[in-house]
Design a protein around this motif. Sequence first.
Motif, PDB file in Angstrom:
ATOM      1  N   THR A  86       0.816  -1.216   0.000  1.00 40.83           N
ATOM      2  CA  THR A  86       0.000   0.000   0.000  1.00 40.83           C
ATOM      3  C   THR A  86       0.842   1.255   0.000  1.00 40.83           C
ATOM      4  OG1 THR A  86      -1.738  -1.203   1.182  1.00 40.83           O
ATOM      5  CG2 THR A  86      -1.834   1.194   1.228  1.00 40.83           C
ATOM      6  N   ARG A  90       0.633   4.359  -2.551  1.00 37.64           N
ATOM      7  CA  ARG A  90       0.347   5.700  -2.019  1.00 37.64           C
ATOM      8  C   ARG A  90       1.415   6.695  -2.474  1.00 37.64           C
ATOM      9  NH1 ARG A  90      -1.914   8.830   2.095  1.00 37.64           N
ATOM     10  NH2 ARG A  90      -1.598  10.890   1.191  1.00 37.64           N
ATOM     11  N   ALA A 119      -4.660   2.119  -0.715  1.00 38.47           N
ATOM     12  CA  ALA A 119      -3.934   3.371  -0.928  1.00 38.47           C
ATOM     13  C   ALA A 119      -4.892   4.486  -1.349  1.00 38.47           C
ATOM     14  CB  ALA A 119      -2.855   3.172  -1.981  1.00 38.47           C
ATOM     15  N   GLN A 122      -6.878   5.537   1.741  1.00 38.11           N
ATOM     16  CA  GLN A 122      -6.043   6.337   2.645  1.00 38.11           C
ATOM     17  C   GLN A 122      -5.912   7.768   2.129  1.00 38.11           C
ATOM     18  OE1 GLN A 122      -2.348   4.188   2.958  1.00 38.11           O
ATOM     19  NE2 GLN A 122      -3.098   2.833   4.578  1.00 38.11           N
ATOM     20  N   TYR A 123      -5.720   7.891   0.817  1.00 31.50           N
ATOM     21  CA  TYR A 123      -5.610   9.225   0.225  1.00 31.50           C
ATOM     22  C   TYR A 123      -6.908   9.999   0.429  1.00 31.50           C
ATOM     23  CZ  TYR A 123      -5.014  12.846  -3.336  1.00 31.50           C
ATOM     24  OH  TYR A 123      -4.918  14.051  -3.987  1.00 31.50           O
TER      25      TYR A 123
END
Length: 597
Positions: A86, A90, A119, A122-123
């Motif tokens: 990940t 990212r 990823a 999370q962004y």
Amino acid sequence: MSVQTKHFVNAPENLVVESLQGLCSLNPQITLDVADKVVYVAKPDRSKVALICGGGSGHEPAHAGYVGDGMLTAAACGTVFASPNTSQVRKAIDLVENEKGTVIIVKNYTGDILNFGLAREQYAAEYPEKSDKVKFVIVGDDVAVGKTQGKIVGRRGLAGTCIVYKIAGALASRGGSLDEVHSVAEYVSSRLGTVGVGLEHCHVPGTAAGESHLKASEIEIGMGIHNEPGNRRLSPIPPLGELVPQLLELLTSTTDPERSFVPFKGKDRVVLLVNNLGGTSELELPGVVRETRAALEKQGFVTERVLAGTFMTSLNMPGFSITLLLLPDGSDASAPSADLLLSLLDEKPDVPGWKWASAALPVPITEQVKQTAGAGPAGVPQGVKLRAEDPKAFNEAVRRACKAIIEAEPEITRMDSIAGDGDCGLTLKDGANGVLKALESGQITGEDVVGSVIAVSKVAEEQMGGTSGALYSIFFSALAQGLQAHHNNAGTVSAGLWAVALSSALTKLYTYTRARPPSRTLVDPLDAFVCALDATKGADVRSAVEQAGAAALKTRDLEAKAGRSAYVEGDRLKKERIPDPGAWGVKTILEGFIASS
């Protein structure tokens, strides 16, 4: 069939990074984040949509080979056949940050979906105002795994993914919006089908040498690009003309409830991609293209574009895959037009991984293979027609000599794999088959010896090729000249005329080659035969053939002075004591010619 287990590496654990560093040398517009193994455009146009892809390494040129102007913006690369984690993905998202947004395109494998998806989430969690700026496309184009078996995981992502990269990348390069790029990528993904076939599995550098997965007579249909087994094996290996239609049936069937993935209707317009899985020769791949196009035409498909080459591999797997993209027919108002998709496909990206392809509609195979009437070895006008003393025996002798060569091909090939470049046996076999065909069609006949010798010369020129083909063709052309120059108007070829004509043919051959006995070439037995025959005025053919056989055998202890063997390390030839393959071919022909005389 054994698995190729040897590789050119410094250390297996460094192979991916070192390969990516080399890729950056090939493509100066990209750079590498070494720590996260992310290849990205160093100076991207941040006013345009960015495209991110990635996955396990070992599929080169996918994925990093497509990063550059007109295609992808970044690729996150895992170790061989393993998804990037990940944090790597990212990092790629951060590196391509832009005004319009980002489209992530991944193959349908659990590890890729989880790590790229995490990823993205999370962004979005960190930048909620941009949560709609990163969109996701999952490509699953494999048709080998049926719907029941793959009902949870879906279809695997294969070489069709590269077409999604290409079309979406070109649209992004034109300035398309995030929604436009995402929508076109989704549409193309839904219209793809791919099936692969392999002669053997591949080997991952740094792993233990595995045993053969397939027997020498087997192929496997539906193999995955991570060494996953296929859905069935075939034995014996069918010729391409039988194999390709079976593969297309898996791709295009609309009646098989397990594999009706793409809505073909009949007489559809398609884009064809023939992909090298890593270990298939450049000689064989166009043959696959030919058979696939012919089979598609037979079924009524219109092939609008043909792509062929190495697009998405499974390391060194000896195999190929066929991908079809079904173009829109205009009946769906929400679909992009076929002209748009083709124009996006035709744009040339500045990336090393994308293979050249013509933007023109291919000429139908049926028009390419038009043949002229009466094709085959052709004679030339002759000043005299001579018959053999026993035409029927002449024909039978020619047939025996050809069959002797065909039977000896494996042994001659084995010799040449050590003493030369491995093609001598097959070259002679091609010539023998050509002569047999000319014999059956009447172009070679004891009723017309001069015309027959000229026909053999043409076969050698057209069917054999290479050095040996040229030598045989020159010799038989000169033999025809000798027969015509020295005949005595008797109308038949006597033993004495054969001896004189052969001697003159050898003399003329020597004006084109520096090889002289002892030279470890086909000249050694040929010279021995001609000289011995000439000494007896053609009366003792059997003794002349025996001397030719002895000369051929003697080549196993000779130093190579001419021919391909001159490039082989001398000590190896001495150790193996392999006779010269070309000389052995002459011996075989002569012995076959007199076998029952």
